[in-house]
Design an enzyme around this catalytic site. Sequence first.
Site, PDB file in Angstrom:
ATOM      1  N   LEU A 107       1.057  -1.178   0.050  1.00 12.72           N
ATOM      2  CA  LEU A 107       0.177   0.050   0.173  1.00 12.72           C
ATOM      3  C   LEU A 107       0.830   1.070  -0.138  1.00 12.72           C
ATOM      4  CD1 LEU A 107      -2.780  -0.875   2.724  1.00 12.72           C
ATOM      5  CD2 LEU A 107      -2.797  -0.981   0.219  1.00 12.72           C
ATOM      6  N   ASP A 108       0.689   2.117  -0.908  1.00 14.64           N
ATOM      7  CA  ASP A 108       1.564   3.290  -0.960  1.00 14.64           C
ATOM      8  C   ASP A 108       1.442   4.249   0.286  1.00 14.64           C
ATOM      9  OD1 ASP A 108      -0.750   4.704  -2.916  1.00 14.64           O
ATOM     10  OD2 ASP A 108      -0.166   5.495  -1.144  1.00 14.64           O
ATOM     11  N   VAL A 109       2.389   5.045   0.606  1.00 15.24           N
ATOM     12  CA  VAL A 109       2.476   5.731   2.002  1.00 15.24           C
ATOM     13  C   VAL A 109       1.185   6.470   2.221  1.00 15.24           C
ATOM     14  CG1 VAL A 109       3.632   7.693   0.831  1.00 15.24           C
ATOM     15  CG2 VAL A 109       4.244   7.542   3.338  1.00 15.24           C
ATOM     16  N   THR A 111      -1.965   5.642   1.596  1.00 15.89           N
ATOM     17  CA  THR A 111      -3.166   4.618   1.845  1.00 15.89           C
ATOM     18  C   THR A 111      -2.970   3.839   3.043  1.00 15.89           C
ATOM     19  OG1 THR A 111      -3.029   4.390  -0.483  1.00 15.89           O
ATOM     20  CG2 THR A 111      -4.406   2.803   0.487  1.00 15.89           C
TER      21      THR A 111
END
Length: 309
Positions: A107-109, A111
């Site tokens: 999951l990106d930073v 999210t």
Amino acid sequence: MTEKLQKVLARAGKGSRREIETLISQGRVSVNGDVAHLGDRVTGKEQIRVDGHMVETQPEGEIICRVLAYHKPEGEVSTRKDPEGRPTVFDRLPKLQGSRWVAVGRLDVNTSGLLLFTTDGELANRLMHPRHEIDREYAVRVFGEVNEAMLQRLRKGVMLEDGMAKFDTIKYNGGEGMNHWFHVTLKEGRNREVRRLWESQEMQVSRLIRVRYGKIELPRNLPRGGWAEMPLDQVNYLRNEVGLTNEEQSKVDVHATERYKQVAQIRKAVRKHNSRVKGEGAGAGAAAKKPAPARARSTGQRQKRKTRL
């Protein structure tokens, strides 16, 4: 008993079997100091290195497949170490002996939400492979006016820089003013795919939370930064979805209540991380309901801080 080298490395979380076969063909894998070749078989007791780094391996029969559900907060990166010194999703996880946690995707930073971890690298790689078509559900808040034409395009498919992409389902979930919440599902895990799909319609994503992976939902009582180990039936659900045999052992105490099983670990993990966050005391003061004189407020902050630590 021997196994194919790529299978042993996949179980250790070094990539899919095809990816490891590529590493072997490039001469980047060694066994007991000798360059490995495709078709090599090992017992798992050898000194195996990838790009010069020792790989910790275990025989298949000695590994218990364990799975964690982690509630990722915004601001954490999905890597083991970050060159910028940012907190990572691995910082709060329980320590292991003889194996390690492998993240199922990323999951990106910015999210938050459900992120799975497992001790079985083969399970992680299969869960991430698009051929198994395991759907992911996200709660997403977008800013702007959304019309039916946009939703139809997002359902039908939009050409992104890395190919066609679409949402399998889109469900409106309320909102106020220009902020609208939707629940969307897709069966891929491409980089920032949910955000890029909405941005293709000139919509700004202001919040993004993964709430489900297959049939595994983000536990409602799991705080941000907390983890919960899955019982055997959920572990085997994931294994069956990707064609793996059932696991017969579990580290979860099936005789304990849900609260007893997880609360102590969750509190410990969250407390450990929060104690390292700078400016925590100021945040605690801001949470007070009523202003107080300077001296009393300072004392209250010290008491709250002491309790959390």
